[in-house]
Design a protein around this motif. Sequence first.
Motif, mmCIF file in Angstrom:
data_model
loop_
_atom_site.group_PDB
_atom_site.id
_atom_site.type_symbol
_atom_site.label_atom_id
_atom_site.label_comp_id
_atom_site.label_asym_id
_atom_site.label_seq_id
_atom_site.Cartn_x
_atom_site.Cartn_y
_atom_site.Cartn_z
ATOM 1 N N ARG A 182 0.866 -1.170 0.000
ATOM 2 C CA ARG A 182 0.000 0.000 0.000
ATOM 3 C C ARG A 182 0.904 1.221 0.000
ATOM 4 N N MET A 183 0.957 1.882 -1.138
ATOM 5 C CA MET A 183 1.873 3.000 -1.293
ATOM 6 C C MET A 183 1.139 4.186 -1.895
ATOM 7 N N TYR A 184 1.267 5.344 -1.255
ATOM 8 C CA TYR A 184 0.730 6.578 -1.812
ATOM 9 C C TYR A 184 1.720 7.115 -2.841
ATOM 10 N N PRO A 185 1.242 7.959 -3.762
ATOM 11 C CA PRO A 185 2.159 8.513 -4.770
ATOM 12 C C PRO A 185 3.224 9.399 -4.136
ATOM 13 N N VAL A 186 4.439 9.309 -4.680
ATOM 14 C CA VAL A 186 5.553 10.133 -4.212
ATOM 15 C C VAL A 186 6.099 10.914 -5.400
ATOM 16 N N GLU A 187 6.130 12.223 -5.273
ATOM 17 C CA GLU A 187 6.676 13.083 -6.329
ATOM 18 C C GLU A 187 8.178 13.226 -6.120
ATOM 19 N N CYS A 188 8.960 12.857 -7.121
ATOM 20 C CA CYS A 188 10.426 12.966 -7.036
ATOM 21 C C CYS A 188 10.904 14.200 -7.784
ATOM 22 N N ARG A 189 11.703 15.005 -7.122
ATOM 23 C CA ARG A 189 12.257 16.219 -7.730
ATOM 24 C C ARG A 189 13.779 16.172 -7.659
ATOM 25 N N PHE A 190 14.414 16.565 -8.746
ATOM 26 C CA PHE A 190 15.878 16.615 -8.788
ATOM 27 C C PHE A 190 16.318 18.056 -8.499
ATOM 28 N N MET A 191 17.250 18.185 -7.583
ATOM 29 C CA MET A 191 17.607 19.508 -7.062
ATOM 30 C C MET A 191 18.876 20.090 -7.681
ATOM 31 N N GLY A 192 19.403 19.493 -8.736
ATOM 32 C CA GLY A 192 20.557 20.075 -9.415
ATOM 33 C C GLY A 192 21.797 19.211 -9.298
ATOM 34 N N ALA A 193 22.771 19.496 -10.170
ATOM 35 C CA ALA A 193 23.981 18.687 -10.272
ATOM 36 C C ALA A 193 24.750 18.670 -8.960
ATOM 37 N N SER A 194 25.256 17.491 -8.612
ATOM 38 C CA SER A 194 26.035 17.345 -7.384
ATOM 39 C C SER A 194 27.516 17.130 -7.661
ATOM 40 N N LEU A 195 27.870 16.940 -8.933
ATOM 41 C CA LEU A 195 29.249 16.605 -9.271
ATOM 42 C C LEU A 195 30.072 17.806 -9.707
ATOM 43 N N ASN A 196 29.454 18.982 -9.812
ATOM 44 C CA ASN A 196 30.208 20.170 -10.188
ATOM 45 C C ASN A 196 31.242 20.522 -9.130
ATOM 46 N N ALA A 216 7.886 26.413 0.471
ATOM 47 C CA ALA A 216 7.066 26.293 -0.737
ATOM 48 C C ALA A 216 5.861 25.385 -0.574
ATOM 49 N N THR A 217 5.746 24.667 0.546
ATOM 50 C CA THR A 217 4.672 23.686 0.665
ATOM 51 C C THR A 217 4.093 23.703 2.063
ATOM 52 N N ASP A 218 2.881 23.197 2.169
ATOM 53 C CA ASP A 218 2.252 23.069 3.484
ATOM 54 C C ASP A 218 2.220 21.604 3.930
ATOM 55 N N THR A 219 3.110 20.770 3.327
ATOM 56 C CA THR A 219 3.159 19.347 3.668
ATOM 57 C C THR A 219 3.459 19.165 5.151
ATOM 58 N N THR A 220 2.686 18.333 5.780
ATOM 59 C CA THR A 220 2.916 18.022 7.191
ATOM 60 C C THR A 220 3.686 16.709 7.300
ATOM 61 N N ARG A 333 4.212 6.245 2.825
ATOM 62 C CA ARG A 333 3.584 5.248 3.679
ATOM 63 C C ARG A 333 2.235 5.691 4.236
ATOM 64 N N THR A 334 2.135 6.950 4.653
ATOM 65 C CA THR A 334 0.917 7.412 5.327
ATOM 66 C C THR A 334 0.133 8.432 4.516
ATOM 67 N N GLY A 335 0.643 8.821 3.351
ATOM 68 C CA GLY A 335 -0.057 9.774 2.501
ATOM 69 C C GLY A 335 0.843 10.179 1.361
ATOM 70 N N PRO A 336 0.340 10.970 0.418
ATOM 71 C CA PRO A 336 1.181 11.431 -0.682
ATOM 72 C C PRO A 336 2.420 12.135 -0.151
ATOM 73 N N GLY A 337 3.562 11.864 -0.781
ATOM 74 C CA GLY A 337 4.809 12.428 -0.284
ATOM 75 C C GLY A 337 5.659 13.042 -1.365
ATOM 76 N N VAL A 338 6.798 13.553 -0.920
ATOM 77 C CA VAL A 338 7.744 14.215 -1.825
ATOM 78 C C VAL A 338 9.140 13.679 -1.528
ATOM 79 N N CYS A 339 9.921 13.430 -2.585
ATOM 80 C CA CYS A 339 11.331 13.038 -2.442
ATOM 81 C C CYS A 339 12.178 14.055 -3.185
ATOM 82 N N LEU A 340 13.066 14.723 -2.458
ATOM 83 C CA LEU A 340 13.973 15.711 -3.039
ATOM 84 C C LEU A 340 15.342 15.053 -3.196
#
Length: 852
Positions: A182-196, A216-220, A333-340
Amino acid sequence: MALPNELPIYEVADEIVEGLRAVGRVVLSAPTGSGKSTQVPQILLDRCDLEGEIVVLQPRRLAARLLARRVAAERDVKLGDEVGYQIRFENIVSSKTRIRFVTEAILLRQILEDPSLQGVAAIVFDEFHERHLTSDLSIACALKSVQTVRPDLKLIVMSATLDIDSLEGYLKPCRRVEASGRMYPVECRFMGASLNRDAAPVWERAASAFRSHYKATDTTGDVLIFMPGAFEIRKTIDAIQGLAESKSYEVLPLHGELSPADQDRAVSSGSIPKVIVSTNVAETSITIEGVRTVIDGGQARIARYDMRRGINSILVEPISRASAEQRAGRAGRTGPGVCLRLWSEAEHLARADRDTAEVLRVDLSETLLLLAAAGIDQPEAFAWFESPNPQALSRASDLLVDLGALSHAGLITEIGLQMARFPLHPRYARMLIEAHRRGVLEQVTLIASLSQGRSIYRASREKSVRQAQLQQIEDHADERSDFFVHLKAWGLARELKFNALACAHVGVHGAASRQAGEVARQLLSVAQRQGLVATETAHADAIEERIAKCLLAGFSDQLSKRNDRGTNRCRMVHGRSGELRRESIVSSELFVAAEIEEREVRGDVTVLLGMATAVELTWLEALYPDDFLGGTKTTYDSSIRRVVCRSEQRFRDLVLESSDYGEPDYDKASELLAQEVVAGRLNMKNWDSSVEQWILRVNFVALHCPETEIAPIDSEARQLLTEQICHGALSYKDIKDRPVLATVKEWISPEQHYYIDTYAPATMDLPRRRNPAKIRYEEDGRAFIASKLQDFYDVPSESLKVANGQVALLVELLAPNQRPAHLTDDLDGFWAGAYQHVRKELAGRYPKHEWR
C-alpha cells in the motif's frame, strides 16, 4: 497506523505457510511497507507448528535490534524471552527465545561451526536484495544443510526488490509468493547537479532543500534525510538546526553507532514533527511512521576492496537507481509524499540500475578462511549463489598462503584456525596473534585501528604547521616504521584531548584520532575474548622491533627491496615493482609496505608504496624459514639484454641476493632469448614480412590440404624455430642480424615445398597486368589478390582459385587511385551485377580510364 494483522503481507500468509509445508522453501517478493520484516516471523511461529527457533537475518545491527523490539512489543513479551536478538557485542536471547533476529555474520559462523543447526527450525533471509557477501554465503550453506543433514529446515528468502527468478532457480524446488503493498504517490524532484566542482557539501545542499521545501509547501509530517555516515549526519544536523525553519522540528540522528535509547527515540512517534537524519539503515527493514518528505543525499558507504591497503574499505559512493527508489518510497507510507534528490536527472540516469553484489567487489580472504576452517578447502567448487571472479579467489588464496593461514595445498593451518576465530580481516588477525606472542598487543591494536579509518596525519604544506610536525612528532619517531610517526601523532592528539583546533595546529586530525582510539579499544576487546593477553612481558628485543615484526607478519606479501641503495625504486614479491613515497622515514633496503597505490601519470602507471616498516633478513628467516629458495638460476636480464647465470637467494619469488655464477647453459639461453623474440620484446632484423608470409602460406596449405601432411607453424613451432636460430647465442647482439628465412623453411621437408609453391603460390599472373599480382594469405585461412579493376577484365572466376582449386581467392578490385572499390569471391557474378554500380561511381571520377 495499521494494526499488524491488517498489513498487506497477511493477504499471502496462507500461501507462505502452504509453500513451507509443501516444499520447505519460499521466495517472497513484498514491497516496502507490506509488513514482511515484522510479520513473517510471527506467521511462522503462530501457524507452522515449528519445533525450534526462527532465525531472521538482517543486514544491519540497528535493524536487527529495532525489529526484535517491535515484534516483542506486538506480542506483548519481554525482549529476550520469546523474541530476542543477537548482534556483535550484544546477545539478548534466552532459553525461551523462539524468534531470534541476528546479523548475517552471526548465522554464518553458527552454520559453519554446526551445519546441522541444532535447535533452529527456520531461517528467514530478509532484505536479500542487498546481496551482502555474508548473506550469499549463509544461503549457500543453509541450502547445503537442507540437502545433506537438515531436510526439515525451512527457508524463506524475501525482499522488496528481489531478483526472484534467479533465486527461484537456485533454491528449486521452492514456492514463489508475491505480495502487494500500500503505497501513496511520491513526487520525485531533482535539485541540481552534485558533481560540479563548485557544488556545496551534501549537508549544506540538504539544509537548503529543507528550507526551500518548507517555504514552498504546506506538507505536514516527518522529514527523513539520507546521508552516508555519522560524520555527514552530524554536519547535516548542525546545518538544519541553524535554520529558522527548523524551530518547529525535533532534529535527530539515526545510525548504528548510537545508543539504543537514541535509536529508539529517532524511530518512535512523537508529539512534534521530526527531521530524522539517517544512514541507509532507514532505506529498508525499518519503517518510520509519519514520514512525508524524503531528502536524499544520494550517497552510501559501500564495502569495496581497497587496492591501496590490501583490505576491504568502506567508500562513499553514489547509490543505484534501485536504492533511490527504495528511499523515495519511505515518503509514501501514510499519505502522498515528496522526495527531493540532491542530484540532477542526468546524473540519475547515469547511475547503475542496481547495486553490484559484494561477492564481486570485496576481498574474499576472510571468507575463504572461514570456509577453510569449516572444512571447505575448494572454494571454486563451492555452490555460490553467484560465483566470484576467479582472479579474486586466487588473490585471496595467495594472501592466506602468504600469511601462513593456508598451506600451499590450500589446507588450513593451525594458525589459520586461530585466525578464523577473529571477526577481522586476516591481515589484522595475524598481526594481533603475533602481537600477543611478542607482548605488544595494545600498540598493534592501535596501529590496526589507524590503518582502517581516515588518516590522522600527513605532512602539511603550511610552513608553521610543518615545523611543528617536525619538532613535536617526526623528530621523535623511531625511523624503523612510518607507523611510529602516526603513533606519535596519535599520542600528541590524546595529550591535546583530541581538541580539533589544537590538533590542527600540529597537522593532526583530532576527530579521526579519537575514533581510532575507540576502534583500538574494540579490537583489544575482540582479541581478549579470543584469549590474547595485553600484558607486557620480558623480551630481549626493543618494543619497536617487536612491533615491526608484527607488521611483517601482516604484510609479508608486500615485502619490497630497493633496486639500489639510495633509490626509492623497489622490487616486490609476486613479481611486482613500485616506488617508496618520498615522505617515508624508512631508509632500510628491505621493508614491507602497508599501502600500495597505483597512480597514472601521462599514461604511465606508477605503483607508490606507503606506510613502510623496515625488515631485517634474520626476521624473515625466523618467521618464514620454508619460504626461502636458493641455488643457481639462468635468466634473461632485460637491463643488459643478455642471458646470465646467477647464484640467488630468494624469499618466495623476490631475489634478495644475487651474484654471477659462470657461463649459462646454451640450450637454456636459446630458450630464453627465443621467448623474448616471440613476445616481441627483441626484434630480429631478418624476421620480416617475407618470413611471415611464408609461415602464412605453410599454415594455409596445412589447413586446406591436409592430405599433404604439412604441419602448421603454430606458437609452439615458432618458439622451437626461434630457439634454433638463437642457438649458441647469449645476448641480443648475437642474434639480431642472424638469417631467419632459411631456418624457417626447414620446418617442412624439401618435397613438401612443392605443395607450398603449387597450392599457395606467392603470386599469380593476370593477362592485362605487366607484373604478377601478389597473393596475401591471412591467419584465418583466407587468401586475397588485389589489382586494378581493369586487370581482371576477361579473367574467369575459375582461374582465381588456390589450394588445388578448393579455395576461391578474395578479389580486391582497386580504383585507379589504388584504393579498394569492391571485394568479391565471385568475379563472374560481380561483372553481371555489382559492376554496374561500381562503374557508374568510378567512371565519373576517372573518365580517361577504360570502362566496359
